[in-house]
Write an enzyme that holds these catalytic residues in place. Structure first.
Site, PDB file in Angstrom:
ATOM      1  N   HIS A  52       0.865  -1.183   0.000  1.00 16.13           N
ATOM      2  CA  HIS A  52       0.000   0.000   0.000  1.00 16.13           C
ATOM      3  C   HIS A  52       0.901   1.232   0.000  1.00 16.13           C
ATOM      4  O   HIS A  52       1.646   1.440  -0.956  1.00 16.13           O
ATOM      5  CB  HIS A  52      -0.934  -0.105   1.209  1.00 16.13           C
ATOM      6  CG  HIS A  52      -2.065   0.860   1.247  1.00 16.13           C
ATOM      7  ND1 HIS A  52      -2.410   1.652   0.198  1.00 16.13           N
ATOM      8  CD2 HIS A  52      -2.947   1.170   2.242  1.00 16.13           C
ATOM      9  CE1 HIS A  52      -3.446   2.406   0.527  1.00 16.13           C
ATOM     10  NE2 HIS A  52      -3.794   2.136   1.771  1.00 16.13           N
ATOM     11  N   HIS A  65      -2.556  -2.272  -9.865  1.00 15.83           N
ATOM     12  CA  HIS A  65      -3.472  -1.642  -8.933  1.00 15.83           C
ATOM     13  C   HIS A  65      -4.750  -2.470  -8.904  1.00 15.83           C
ATOM     14  O   HIS A  65      -5.166  -2.994  -9.924  1.00 15.83           O
ATOM     15  CB  HIS A  65      -3.787  -0.211  -9.390  1.00 15.83           C
ATOM     16  CG  HIS A  65      -4.322   0.640  -8.295  1.00 15.83           C
ATOM     17  ND1 HIS A  65      -5.641   0.624  -7.935  1.00 15.83           N
ATOM     18  CD2 HIS A  65      -3.708   1.505  -7.458  1.00 15.83           C
ATOM     19  CE1 HIS A  65      -5.812   1.456  -6.938  1.00 15.83           C
ATOM     20  NE2 HIS A  65      -4.664   2.002  -6.625  1.00 15.83           N
ATOM     21  N   ASP A  97       2.722   5.382  -7.094  1.00 13.56           N
ATOM     22  CA  ASP A  97       3.981   5.257  -6.358  1.00 13.56           C
ATOM     23  C   ASP A  97       5.192   5.049  -7.239  1.00 13.56           C
ATOM     24  O   ASP A  97       6.322   5.064  -6.740  1.00 13.56           O
ATOM     25  CB  ASP A  97       3.878   4.092  -5.373  1.00 13.56           C
ATOM     26  CG  ASP A  97       3.027   4.469  -4.193  1.00 13.56           C
ATOM     27  OD1 ASP A  97       3.117   5.632  -3.778  1.00 13.56           O
ATOM     28  OD2 ASP A  97       2.281   3.620  -3.699  1.00 13.56           O
TER      29      ASP A  97
HETATM   30  N1  ACO Z   1       4.548  -7.086 -10.716  1.00 15.18           N
HETATM   31  C1  ACO Z   1       4.413  -8.286 -11.309  1.00 15.18           C
HETATM   32  N2  ACO Z   1       3.270  -8.969 -11.380  1.00 15.18           N
HETATM   33  C2  ACO Z   1       2.197  -8.407 -10.794  1.00 15.18           C
HETATM   34  C3  ACO Z   1       2.253  -7.156 -10.160  1.00 15.18           C
HETATM   35  C4  ACO Z   1       3.490  -6.488 -10.140  1.00 15.18           C
HETATM   36  N3  ACO Z   1       3.612  -5.291  -9.562  1.00 15.18           N
HETATM   37  N4  ACO Z   1       1.036  -6.842  -9.685  1.00 15.18           N
HETATM   38  C5  ACO Z   1       0.234  -7.858 -10.006  1.00 15.18           C
HETATM   39  N5  ACO Z   1       0.928  -8.809 -10.678  1.00 15.18           N
HETATM   40  C6  ACO Z   1       0.408 -10.043 -11.260  1.00 15.18           C
HETATM   41  C7  ACO Z   1       0.141 -11.096 -10.189  1.00 15.18           C
HETATM   42  O1  ACO Z   1       1.277 -11.926 -10.003  1.00 15.18           O
HETATM   43  C8  ACO Z   1      -1.017 -11.836 -10.787  1.00 15.18           C
HETATM   44  O2  ACO Z   1      -0.533 -12.678 -11.814  1.00 15.18           O
HETATM   45  P1  ACO Z   1      -1.201 -14.139 -12.051  1.00 15.18           P
HETATM   46  O3  ACO Z   1      -2.605 -13.830 -12.471  1.00 15.18           O
HETATM   47  O4  ACO Z   1      -0.351 -14.759 -13.067  1.00 15.18           O
HETATM   48  O5  ACO Z   1      -1.141 -14.822 -10.697  1.00 15.18           O
HETATM   49  C9  ACO Z   1      -1.835 -10.726 -11.477  1.00 15.18           C
HETATM   50  O6  ACO Z   1      -0.868  -9.725 -11.808  1.00 15.18           O
HETATM   51  C10 ACO Z   1      -2.925 -10.135 -10.604  1.00 15.18           C
HETATM   52  O7  ACO Z   1      -2.327  -9.689  -9.409  1.00 15.18           O
HETATM   53  P2  ACO Z   1      -3.041  -9.621  -8.002  1.00 15.18           P
HETATM   54  O8  ACO Z   1      -2.018  -9.726  -6.929  1.00 15.18           O
HETATM   55  O9  ACO Z   1      -4.191 -10.596  -7.989  1.00 15.18           O
HETATM   56  O10 ACO Z   1      -3.645  -8.173  -8.074  1.00 15.18           O
HETATM   57  P3  ACO Z   1      -4.188  -7.355  -6.840  1.00 15.18           P
HETATM   58  O11 ACO Z   1      -5.291  -6.521  -7.347  1.00 15.18           O
HETATM   59  O12 ACO Z   1      -4.484  -8.254  -5.680  1.00 15.18           O
HETATM   60  O13 ACO Z   1      -2.925  -6.501  -6.403  1.00 15.18           O
HETATM   61  C11 ACO Z   1      -1.416  -4.756  -6.021  1.00 15.18           C
HETATM   62  C12 ACO Z   1      -2.809  -5.127  -6.543  1.00 15.18           C
HETATM   63  C13 ACO Z   1      -1.269  -5.204  -4.551  1.00 15.18           C
HETATM   64  C14 ACO Z   1      -1.263  -3.235  -6.048  1.00 15.18           C
HETATM   65  C15 ACO Z   1      -0.346  -5.447  -6.900  1.00 15.18           C
HETATM   66  O14 ACO Z   1      -0.479  -5.048  -8.244  1.00 15.18           O
HETATM   67  C16 ACO Z   1       1.082  -5.210  -6.396  1.00 15.18           C
HETATM   68  O15 ACO Z   1       1.554  -5.950  -5.519  1.00 15.18           O
HETATM   69  N6  ACO Z   1       1.781  -4.160  -6.936  1.00 15.18           N
HETATM   70  C17 ACO Z   1       3.100  -3.834  -6.480  1.00 15.18           C
HETATM   71  C18 ACO Z   1       3.009  -3.038  -5.180  1.00 15.18           C
HETATM   72  C19 ACO Z   1       2.513  -1.618  -5.441  1.00 15.18           C
HETATM   73  O16 ACO Z   1       2.980  -0.922  -6.326  1.00 15.18           O
HETATM   74  N7  ACO Z   1       1.575  -1.173  -4.568  1.00 15.18           N
HETATM   75  C20 ACO Z   1       1.048   0.180  -4.637  1.00 15.18           C
HETATM   76  C21 ACO Z   1      -0.384   0.162  -4.970  1.00 15.18           C
HETATM   77  S1  ACO Z   1      -0.969   1.781  -5.205  1.00 15.18           S
HETATM   78  C22 ACO Z   1      -1.173   2.410  -3.685  1.00 15.18           C
HETATM   79  O17 ACO Z   1      -1.351   1.765  -2.688  1.00 15.18           O
HETATM   80  C23 ACO Z   1      -1.108   3.838  -3.586  1.00 15.18           C
END
Ligand code: ACO
Length: 428
Positions: free
Chosen positions: A268, A307, A363
């Site tokens: 987050h 996201h 971010d």
């Molecule tokens: N890098 C690589 N792969 C990713 C990423 C990433 N940053 N984010 C999602 N994926 C992939 C997952 O591995 C998954 O792949 P799969 O379907 O093959 O298993 C798919 O994309 C879906 O991902 P989820 O984790 O189900 O997506 P969710 O909606 O739960 O997660 C989140 C959202 C937590 C923001 C995620 O994209 C992430 O971890 N990003 C990196 C951390 C980040 O930048 N957070 C800031 C968010 S913005 C904020 O809070 C202001």
């Protein structure tokens, strides 16, 4: 257009139910009438991580994740970032409309009257180890504020609520600056209320008795834009925490301290710090393809990408990218920017990221800007928390005034052991 209802057939019993649809939702409690046996509990919806559950009705922030739209109280984020300033946006969120000149002057006065912190908080900050993470300090200080302002408990009194809002928005930047000065072993600077909200923060952090000291207006403006972008984002993890904890009718400091803790996590508000660490770890543009390959193999995430809601370019990321270049013109260019731009370029044309609709989020560039402004990495989530306080407080007010809200209490699907008798220790 047909009827605004959903017809459900329960194949266990053959019974048919008609559930009303309102605002594109059905009420989860309407499912409870669907029972296989007359004495069973009734159907529930199962939704881990609230992937598809609206927890409230809200009039604060609108997001269309597919189109990349973000609006506060109906105003597009792009217009607010260009024409407004953080304090005005905070007013807009809290009171629902833009202030006229008189109200804005009043609001500025209210906030600037509450920028000084109680000496107990100063002592609390000084009690931390020199290398304490600033988010731990913020969580503790906000929580401690509930002991300094016990009147805050009276959450049903609108005047009491309003006063805590002034106190929180006014004092959180001072806590940030003091925590920083304590860490670097320098004396504290008292707030200068003649400065803008962000210029005052930069002043309290930087001022060293220089005769000709002036806050760089480009940097204060850049921070102000970042604060606008971070002011609210509807029902994210920390805001849901603010509402959830606040629903127990606890004082706003305790609820805000919990929301701050939620924001601290690397998935987050901790992501901006994680992005910088990732960029440093990559170290060189030539290592970018190898890093992307490792992400695709599941050996880590591309921080600052993806996201839960935006399945398109995060509109805030677009604005921030522009601000980053403005800041780098006023400061030294950051070598990590080159790595970030290359990561973005490769990821945006890579099938893995395209298929999963992974775009840069707010971010991805904010950490680079904070670094150029001279903030240590550990302060990045703090710089997210300061402006988000306005969003959390607005959402808290809306929750308190919503007659449909009660104490938050989700259900569970119990899959553990069925009833069994206790076995004395010597027989196990
Ligand atoms: N890098 C690589 N792969 C990713 C990423 C990433 N940053 N984010 C999602 N994926 C992939 C997952 O591995 C998954 O792949 P799969 O379907 O093959 O298993 C798919 O994309 C879906 O991902 P989820 O984790 O189900 O997506 P969710 O909606 O739960 O997660 C989140 C959202 C937590 C923001 C995620 O994209 C992430 O971890 N990003 C990196 C951390 C980040 O930048 N957070 C800031 C968010 S913005 C904020 O809070 C202001």
């Amino acid at each position: 257009m047909g009827k605004e209802t959903l017809t459900v057939t329960d194949n266990r019993t053959g019974k048919i139910y008609e559930l009303p649809i309102e605002h594109g939702t059905i009420r989860a409690t309407d499912l409870r009438q669907i029972k296989a046996e007359t004495d069973d509990f009734g159907l529930m919806s199962y939704d881990p991580a609230y992937m598809n559950t609206a927890e409230c009705k809200s009039t604060i922030t609108y997001i269309d994740g597919d189109k990349g739209i973000l609006e506060y109280r109906g105003y597009p984020i792009e217009q607010l970032a260009e024409h407004s300033n953080y304090l005005e946006v905070a007013y807009l969120l809290i009171y629902g409309d833009l202030p006229n000149q008189e109200r804005l002057a009043w609001w500025r006065n209210r906030i600037s009257r509450h920028t000084f912190i109680h000496n107990n908080l100063v002592e609390l900050i000084q009690a931390f180890r020199y290398d304490a993470h600033p988010m731990g300090i913020l969580i503790s200080c906000v929580s401690a504020m509930s002991t300094l302002f016990p009147d805050a408990k009276n959450v049903d009194d609108p005047a009491v609520r309003e006063k805590q809002i002034w106190r929180i928005i006014g004092q959180v930047p001072t806590i940030a600056a003091y925590a920083y000065r304590n860490r670097i072993g320098r004396p504290f600077n008292q707030p200068d209320n003649s400065l803008s909200y962000t210029a005052n923060l930069l002043y309290m952090m930087d001022y060293m008795n220089q005769r000709d000291y002036e806050v760089n207006p480009v940097l204060a403006k850049a921070l102000d834009v970042l604060f606008i972008l971070h002011a609210d984002h509807e029902q994210n993890c920390s805001t849901a925490t603010m509402r959830g904890v606040g629903s127990s009718r606890v004082d706003p400091y305790s609820a805000l301290s919990a929301a701050t803790a939620a924001l601290y996590g690397p998935l987050h508000g901790g992501a901006n710090e994680a992005v910088l660490r990732m960029l440093q770890q990559i170290g060189n543009v030539k290592n970018v393809p190898d890093f992307i390959d490792r992400v695709k193999k599941g050996e880590g995430r591309l921080m600052g990408f993806g996201h839960r809601v935006y399945k398109n370019y995060d509109p805030r990321a677009k604005i921030i990218r522009k601000v980053a270049y403005e800041v780098f013109e006023a400061t030294d260019s950051n070598p990590l920017l080159e790595i970030a731009v290359e990561l973005e370029r490769i990821a945006l044309q890579d099938e893995y990221f395209i298929a999963r609709k992974l775009y840069p989020n707010v971010d991805f560039y904010s950490g680079l800007i904070y670094q150029a402004l001279g903030f240590p990495m550990e302060y990045f989530p703090f710089l997210f928390a300061i402006p988000r306080a306005a969003g959390w407080l607005t959402q808290w007010l809306e929750m308190l005034d919503d007659p449909e809200q009660k104490i938050m209490r989700p259900r569970q699907v119990y899959l553990g052991a069925s009833q069994r008798d206790y076995v004395p220790l010597e027989q196990r």
